[in-house]
Design a protein around this motif. Structure first.
Motif, PDB file in Angstrom:
ATOM      1  N   GLU A 104       0.832  -1.220   0.000  1.00  0.00           N
ATOM      2  CA  GLU A 104       0.000   0.000   0.000  1.00  0.00           C
ATOM      3  C   GLU A 104       0.862   1.263   0.000  1.00  0.00           C
ATOM      4  N   LEU A 115      -5.001  -7.795  -5.892  1.00  0.00           N
ATOM      5  CA  LEU A 115      -5.822  -8.228  -4.754  1.00  0.00           C
ATOM      6  C   LEU A 115      -5.108  -7.824  -3.475  1.00  0.00           C
ATOM      7  N   GLU A 116      -5.802  -7.032  -2.666  1.00  0.00           N
ATOM      8  CA  GLU A 116      -5.227  -6.657  -1.373  1.00  0.00           C
ATOM      9  C   GLU A 116      -5.661  -7.678  -0.320  1.00  0.00           C
ATOM     10  N   ALA A 129      -8.841 -10.465   5.447  1.00  0.00           N
ATOM     11  CA  ALA A 129      -9.901  -9.922   4.596  1.00  0.00           C
ATOM     12  C   ALA A 129      -9.306  -9.564   3.237  1.00  0.00           C
ATOM     13  N   PHE A 130     -10.154  -9.405   2.248  1.00  0.00           N
ATOM     14  CA  PHE A 130      -9.677  -9.148   0.879  1.00  0.00           C
ATOM     15  C   PHE A 130     -10.367  -7.936   0.285  1.00  0.00           C
ATOM     16  N   LYS A 131      -9.638  -7.233  -0.564  1.00  0.00           N
ATOM     17  CA  LYS A 131     -10.216  -6.167  -1.379  1.00  0.00           C
ATOM     18  C   LYS A 131      -9.698  -6.367  -2.800  1.00  0.00           C
ATOM     19  N   ALA A 132     -10.613  -6.614  -3.714  1.00  0.00           N
ATOM     20  CA  ALA A 132     -10.200  -6.866  -5.096  1.00  0.00           C
ATOM     21  C   ALA A 132     -10.277  -5.589  -5.896  1.00  0.00           C
ATOM     22  N   LYS A 133      -9.190  -5.275  -6.596  1.00  0.00           N
ATOM     23  CA  LYS A 133      -9.166  -4.093  -7.448  1.00  0.00           C
ATOM     24  C   LYS A 133      -8.946  -4.578  -8.878  1.00  0.00           C
ATOM     25  N   SER A 137      -8.635  -9.618 -10.374  1.00  0.00           N
ATOM     26  CA  SER A 137      -8.598  -9.808  -8.923  1.00  0.00           C
ATOM     27  C   SER A 137      -9.957 -10.207  -8.374  1.00  0.00           C
ATOM     28  N   LYS A 138     -11.024  -9.717  -8.978  1.00  0.00           N
ATOM     29  CA  LYS A 138     -12.370 -10.112  -8.550  1.00  0.00           C
ATOM     30  C   LYS A 138     -12.588 -11.589  -8.837  1.00  0.00           C
ATOM     31  N   LEU A 141     -10.588 -13.574  -6.359  1.00  0.00           N
ATOM     32  CA  LEU A 141     -11.234 -13.590  -5.050  1.00  0.00           C
ATOM     33  C   LEU A 141     -12.401 -14.580  -5.019  1.00  0.00           C
TER      34      LEU A 141
END
Ligand code: ADP
Ligand code: MG
Length: 146
Positions: A104, A115-116, A129-133, A137-138, A141
């Motif tokens: 980050e 993918l974070e 936890a995940f955050k897809a950008k 990445s989606k 996930l």
């Protein structure tokens, strides 16, 4: 969201992520010092068929491993304020998977699709936890969530 009670369980979450990875996937690992960024990378490496021991790249910035897919393991904590000191493109457009601890900090130098993976301490355990950008990445996930 996943939960791990100990190091072994965190590595297992890493392996689960690793099983879904493809060439040019990028993971950003977010979490405090000692959260488990390097530990989860060990699980990722295992799933990629890497038998070498994974050592923290804190001082070397980059370590590269050969597996079913190459793994580029970066820790950018020390260069966070000077991202130009490495050529990220060498990894992002390579044949392997890129895992960046403290990614980050690279802010606008990050690729458009990543993918974070956010690791938080909760007493002795860890929440993941995940955050897809971006599109890939989606998809990644969804595959991780099964
Ligand atoms: P980071 O790379 O985020 O700085 P490391 O993976 O190097 O973190 O270190 C995580 C540390 O936390 C290890 O010393 C490990 O033994 C400890 N630990 C304690 N509880 C857990 C847990 N539930 N999951 C993972 N690591 C844990
Ligand atoms: Mg680390």
């Amino acid at each position: 969201m996943f939960y791990s009670h100990n190091e072994a369980e965190l590595m297992a979450i890493g392996s689960r992520i690793g099983q879904s990875l493809q060439a040019q996937d990028v993971l950003i690992l977010t979490g405090d010092l000692g959260a488990g960024k390097t530990t989860i990378t060990k699980g990722i490496a295992k799933a990629l068929g890497i038998s070498q021991m994974i050592k923290s790249p804190t001082y070397t910035i980059i370590r590269e491993y050969e597996g079913n897919l190459p793994l580029y393991h970066l820790d950018v904590y020390r260069i966070g304020d000077d991202p130009d000191s490495i050529d990220l493109d060498d990894f992002l457009f390579g044949d392997g998977v890129t895992v960046i601890e403290w990614g980050e900090l690279l802010a606008e130098n990050l690729p458009s699709d990543y993918l974070e993976v956010i690791i938080d301490k909760s007493s002795d355990g860890r929440q993941v936890a995940f955050k897809a950008k971006g599109k890939r990445s989606k998809e990644l996930l969804e595959s991780i969530n099964g």
